[in-house]
Design a protein around this motif. Structure first.
Motif, PDB file in Angstrom:
ATOM      1  N   ASN A 112      11.364  -5.773  -5.734  1.00 31.17           N
ATOM      2  CA  ASN A 112      10.911  -4.804  -6.733  1.00 31.17           C
ATOM      3  C   ASN A 112      10.845  -3.374  -6.231  1.00 31.17           C
ATOM      4  OD1 ASN A 112       8.475  -4.648  -5.222  1.00 31.17           O
ATOM      5  ND2 ASN A 112       7.600  -6.336  -6.383  1.00 31.17           N
ATOM      6  N   GLY A 113      11.193  -3.135  -4.983  1.00 28.84           N
ATOM      7  CA  GLY A 113      11.185  -1.779  -4.452  1.00 28.84           C
ATOM      8  C   GLY A 113       9.941  -1.441  -3.674  1.00 28.84           C
ATOM      9  N   GLN A 114       8.789  -1.873  -4.202  1.00 30.74           N
ATOM     10  CA  GLN A 114       7.524  -1.633  -3.508  1.00 30.74           C
ATOM     11  C   GLN A 114       6.435  -2.482  -4.153  1.00 30.74           C
ATOM     12  OE1 GLN A 114       5.031   2.043  -4.036  1.00 30.74           O
ATOM     13  NE2 GLN A 114       5.642   2.445  -1.928  1.00 30.74           N
ATOM     14  N   ASN A 115       5.714  -3.224  -3.347  1.00 29.02           N
ATOM     15  CA  ASN A 115       4.588  -4.002  -3.849  1.00 29.02           C
ATOM     16  C   ASN A 115       3.461  -3.060  -4.271  1.00 29.02           C
ATOM     17  OD1 ASN A 115       1.839  -5.565  -3.218  1.00 29.02           O
ATOM     18  ND2 ASN A 115       3.427  -7.042  -3.764  1.00 29.02           N
ATOM     19  N   PHE A 116       2.701  -3.475  -5.280  1.00 29.06           N
ATOM     20  CA  PHE A 116       1.679  -2.577  -5.828  1.00 29.06           C
ATOM     21  C   PHE A 116       0.633  -2.191  -4.789  1.00 29.06           C
ATOM     22  CE2 PHE A 116      -0.337  -6.685  -6.224  1.00 29.06           C
ATOM     23  CZ  PHE A 116      -1.692  -6.439  -6.125  1.00 29.06           C
ATOM     24  N   ARG A 117       0.464  -2.992  -3.739  1.00 27.93           N
ATOM     25  CA  ARG A 117      -0.528  -2.651  -2.714  1.00 27.93           C
ATOM     26  C   ARG A 117      -0.138  -1.413  -1.921  1.00 27.93           C
ATOM     27  NH1 ARG A 117      -0.198  -8.287  -2.463  1.00 27.93           N
ATOM     28  NH2 ARG A 117      -2.149  -9.380  -2.992  1.00 27.93           N
ATOM     29  N   GLN A 118       1.154  -1.119  -1.871  1.00 25.67           N
ATOM     30  CA  GLN A 118       1.614   0.061  -1.147  1.00 25.67           C
ATOM     31  C   GLN A 118       1.790   1.282  -2.053  1.00 25.67           C
ATOM     32  OE1 GLN A 118       3.481  -3.044  -0.328  1.00 25.67           O
ATOM     33  NE2 GLN A 118       1.857  -3.252   1.193  1.00 25.67           N
ATOM     34  N   ALA A 119       1.576   1.111  -3.349  1.00 26.45           N
ATOM     35  CA  ALA A 119       1.797   2.214  -4.290  1.00 26.45           C
ATOM     36  C   ALA A 119       0.732   3.285  -4.124  1.00 26.45           C
ATOM     37  CB  ALA A 119       1.802   1.688  -5.723  1.00 26.45           C
ATOM     38  N   PRO A 120       1.081   4.543  -4.371  1.00 23.56           N
ATOM     39  CA  PRO A 120       0.082   5.627  -4.314  1.00 23.56           C
ATOM     40  C   PRO A 120      -1.019   5.414  -5.348  1.00 23.56           C
ATOM     41  CG  PRO A 120       2.324   6.493  -4.393  1.00 23.56           C
ATOM     42  CD  PRO A 120       2.429   5.036  -4.662  1.00 23.56           C
ATOM     43  N   ALA A 121      -2.151   6.020  -5.105  1.00 22.56           N
ATOM     44  CA  ALA A 121      -3.301   5.844  -5.999  1.00 22.56           C
ATOM     45  C   ALA A 121      -2.987   6.326  -7.408  1.00 22.56           C
ATOM     46  CB  ALA A 121      -4.507   6.589  -5.432  1.00 22.56           C
ATOM     47  N   TRP A 122      -2.238   7.437  -7.531  1.00 24.21           N
ATOM     48  CA  TRP A 122      -1.974   7.975  -8.872  1.00 24.21           C
ATOM     49  C   TRP A 122      -1.136   7.020  -9.712  1.00 24.21           C
ATOM     50  CZ3 TRP A 122       2.959   8.771 -10.667  1.00 24.21           C
ATOM     51  CH2 TRP A 122       3.987   8.880  -9.709  1.00 24.21           C
TER      52      TRP A 122
END
Length: 630
Positions: free
Chosen positions: A287-297
C-alpha cells in the motif's frame, strides 16, 4: 369549445417544450460532468506511465504475439478462463501495437467512463447531480486505482468493476420496483453476472445477492429463482469443461484450496474495511506506507473524514428507527449494498494477501451506498420544510471528499514503494534507454547491462523477460538478433562497436543509465589521429584496454592501389612492436599484453590516401583500422 381546444394544444406544446429544455439541461450537466471528470482523472494520474511491459503484462503480450486468436481468447487447459477479458485485451493490444505508452491514457479514459457511470448512478440514488459528481471525483481520486491505471491488466479490473456495479444497480432497481411485473432488470443482471465471471472469476461471489432481492420482494415464481441458479451452474460447467476445475485460482500462482486459512481471511477482511475508511492496514509493499508510519496530519484528516461518514450513517439509522413501520425497503436495500461490499471483501480475503486494487470495487459500492443514504435522508425534506438538514448532509459529503483529497494525494506520492510499481519504474527506464533512445535502431544490437556491485538482486531479470522485453516494440514481434546480456564487469566485453548498447544499473534512482559512450572511451580512446569510423592519419595514437586474454587484434585496410615500400609501424607503450609491409589491401597483426591492461598504441605510416576528399586533422588520412580486444 375552440378556445378550450386551443388552450389544450397550447398547454401540450408548453409541456413538450419544457420537457425538451429539461432534457437539454440534463445533457448539458452530463457533458460538463464528463469533461470535469476527464480533466481531473488526467491530472490526478499525471505521474503514471507504462513504457515497458514485464511480469503478467509481458506474459499476456507474448501470448497475444505467439498464439492464434482462438487460443488466446479461449485458453482451454489454462488455470483461468476469462474469455471476455481476453477478447477485450486482444482488441486493445491490436490497437496499441508497439505504442506501449498508450496503455495509461487508455486506462484513464476507461476509468473516466467508469466514474461517469458512478456519477449517473449516484445521481439517480441521491436525486442530486452534485452528490453524483462528488462520488465520481472521490472514486477517481482514490489511491486504490493504481493498478487499473498503471498496468496493462488494469483493463481486466476496470471491466469487472464496471460489470459488478452494473449488477448492483440493476438489482437495486429491481428491488425497489414495488409491485412491478417487469423483470428485465433482473434478467439483465443475470446476464451481466455470467459475463463478469469470465472477466474475473472472483465475482462469482455475487450470486447470493440475486436470491436476497428475490427474498426481499417475496417472489414466488420458481423460474426467477432458477435463472441465477442456472446461470451459476452454466458458469461452473464452462469452467469445468475448459480448465477442469471450479475452484478459483489464487494470486501469485497459488491455489486457494492450498493457501486458505480462516484466521488470515478474517484479518484480511478487517484490513479491507480499514482501507474503505482511508486507513492503510497492510504492509507498505502492498500500500505504499502502513498507517503507523503516516504523518499526524494524514491521520487527523482521515479521522475527520470518517466522522463525516459516521454522521451520515448515524442520521440514516435514526431515520430508520423513526420510520420503523415503513423501513422495510430501506433495510432490504441496505442489505443489498452491504452484501455487495461484504461479498467483494470476502472473495478478496481468501488468498495469500490483500492488494489495494481489490478494494476498489468495494469502495465504488460504498460510494453508491453513501449516495443512496443521502437520497433516503433528503427525499421528503422539501415537503416537510426541513431542507436545511439536507444542506448539512450535503456539507458532510463535501467535507468527506475535500478532507480525503490531500490524503489520497499523499499516498499516491508513495506509489514507488509498491512492490510492482518499483519494478514498473525500472522497466520504464529500460524501455526509455533502449527503444526510446534508439527507436527501431535498437533491433539487431546487443544490450549489455552491468550489474551494480552493491545492488544485490534488486534488478534481477527472468530469462523470459530478457528474451521477450524488446520484442514488444517490434511490429514483427521478433526483434531478431537483439539480445539483453547481464555483466558483472565492463571488462567482460571487448571493444565497443556500433551494435552494442551498454547500460548500468542504478539502484539509488531505481533506473538504468546509458554508459555506452563512457565505456567506449574506456575501452578505446583516440588521443590524436584516430576517428570513430576507424580511419587513422599518417601518425596516430590510441589507448586500448585488452580483454581477458590480453590479445589485441589489428586489421588494416588500405582502399587505394598498393605501391612499393608501403609500411606501417606499430608501437606499444612507445616501444616498437610490429612492422607491416603492405603487399595487399588488408593486413593483420596481433599484439599480446597482460589481461585487461590498458596500453598506448602508436601508428606510423610512410603513405597516405592520395585521393582522399577530406583531411580531418593536421595530417592526412592513411588507412582504416579495425580492432578486437575480447
Amino acid at each position: 369549445m375552440k378556445e378550450q381546444q386551443m388552450a389544450g394544444i397550447h398547454d401540450s406544446w408548453d409541456n413538450k417544450h419544457r420537457e425538451r429544455w429539461q432534457m437539454a439541461g440534463r445533457w448539458r450537466n452530463d457533458l460538463l460532468a464528463a469533461l470535469l471528470l476527464a480533466c481531473f482523472a488526467f491530472w490526478i494520474n499525471r505521474g503514471m506511465e507504462v513504457r515497458g511491459l514485464y511480469m503478467d503484462d509481458l506474459y499476456l503480450w507474448s501470448c497475444y504475439g505467439e498464439q492464434s486468436f482462438l487460443k488466446f481468447v479461449f485458453p482451454v487447459g489454462s488455470t483461468r478462463f476469462r474469455f471476455l477479458y481476453y477478447l477485450a485485451a486482444w482488441m486493445e493490444l491490436g490497437i496499441a501495437g508497439t505504442h506501449v505508452e498508450w496503455i495509461v491514457p487508455f486506462n484513464i479514459l476507461l476509468n473516466v467512463g467508469l466514474a461517469f457511470t458512478l456519477y449517473r448512478m449516484a445521481r439517480r440514488y441521491s436525486r442530486s447531480s452534485y452528490v453524483g459528481a462528488l462520488c465520481g471525483f472521490a472514486f477517481l481520486a482514490s489511491r486504490l486505482s493504481y493498478y487499473q491505471i498503471g498496468q496493462l491488466y488494469g483493463l481486466m479490473e476496470t471491466m469487472a468493476l464496471w460489470m459488478a456495479v452494473g449488477i448492483l444497480y440493476l438489482l437495486s432497481g429491481f428491488l425497489n420496483d414495488h409491485g412491478g411485473k417487469d423483470y428485465r432488470r433482473f434478467y439483465v443482471a443475470c446476464g451481466l453476472y455470467f459475463g463478469v465471471c469470465f472477466v474475473h472469476e472472483r465475482y462469482m461471489v455475487l450470486l447470493p445477492l440475486f436470491f436476497l432481492v428475490l427474498l426481499c420482494r417475496k417472489v414466488r415464481r420458481w423460474r426467477l429463482w432458477a435463472v441465477p441458479a442456472g446461470t451459476f451452474a452454466a458458469v461452473q460447467a464452462v469452467r469445468l469443461l475448459t480448465i477442469g476445475s471450479v475452484m478459483p485460482a489464487g494470486t501469485g500462482r497459488t491455489q486457494v484450496a492450498e493457501t486458505f486459512a480462516l484466521g488470515d481471511a478474517m484479518l484480511y477482511a478487517l484490513s479491507q474495511v480499514a482501507y474503505l475508511f482511508g486507513v492503510n492496514a497492510g504492509p507498505e509493499h502492498l500500500n505504499g506506507q502502513n498507517f503507523r508510519q503516516a504523518p499526524a496530519w494524514v491521520m487527523i484528516l482521515i479521522m475527520a473524514a470518517d466522522l463525516m461518514l459516521l454522521a451520515v450513517l448515524a442520521a440514516f439509522l435514526v431515520k430508520m428507527v423513526q420510520e420503523w413501520r415503513h423501513c422495510g425497503s430501506y433495510l432490504c436495500t441496505s442489505l443489498l449494498f452491504i452484501g455487495f461490499i461484504a461479498g467483494c471483501i470476502a472473495c478478496s480475503s481468501v488468498t495469500i494477501r490483500v492488494e489495494m486494487r481489490w478494494v476498489y470495487v468495494s469502495y465504488a459500492g460504498a460510494l453508491l451506498y453513501l449516495s443512496w443514504m443521502y437520497g433516503a435522508l433528503t427525499e421528503k425534506m422539501i415537503e416537510q420544510g426541513t431542507w436545511m438538514r439536507g444542506v448539512a448532509f450535503l456539507a458532510m459529503l463535501t467535507l468527506y471528499v475535500v478532507l480525503m483529497l490531500p490524503v489520497e494525494l499523499y499516498y499516491r506520492g508513495l506509489y514507488p514503494n509498491l512492490y510492482f510499481m518499483a519494478d514498473q519504474q525500472r522497466y520504464n527506464s529500460l524501455a526509455e534507454e533502449t527503444y526510446g533512445t534508439y527507436g527501431e535502431g535498437i533491433f539487431g544490437k546487443t544490450v549489455y547491462i552491468v550489474r551494480d556491485a552493491y545492488g544485490g538482486d534488486a534488478f534481477e531479470m527472468e530469462d523470459f523477460t530478457r528474451d521477450t522485453f524488446l520484442k514488444v516494440f517490434d511490429k514483427d514481434r521478433k526483434a531478431e538478433n537483439t539480445r539483453i546480456v547481464h555483466l558483472d564487469d565492463v571488462r567482460e566485453i571487448g571493444l565497443v562497436t556500433d551494435d552494442m548498447v551498454i547500460l548500468q544499473e542504478d539502484p539509488a534512482s531505481n533506473c538504468y543509465r546509458n554508459i555506452t559512450r563512457g565505456v567506449k572511451a574506456l575501452k578505446c580512446r583516440g588521443i590524436y589521429g584516430y576517428y570513430e569510423d576507424g580511419w587513422i592519419d599518417e601518425s596516430a595514437r590510441i589507448q586500448v584496454m585488452a580483454g581477458s586474454q590480453g590479445v589485441i587484434e589489428l586489421d588494416f585496410y588500405y582502399p587505394g592501389e598498393i605501391t612499393r615500400d608501403q609500411w606501417i609501424m606499430v608501437y606499444v607503450n612507445e616501444e616498437p612492436q610490429a612492422y607491416l609491409e603492405l603487399r595487399e589491401a588488408q593486413s593483420h597483426t596481433v599484439i599480446e599484453v597482460r589481461p585487461y591492461e590498458t596500453v598506448t598504441l602508436d601508428f606510423k605510416t610512410n603513405f597516405y590516401v592520395p585521393d582522399a576528399r577530406e583531411q580531418r586533422g593536421k595530417q592526412r588520412l592513411a588507412v582504416v583500422l579495425g580492432m578486437k580486444a575480447d
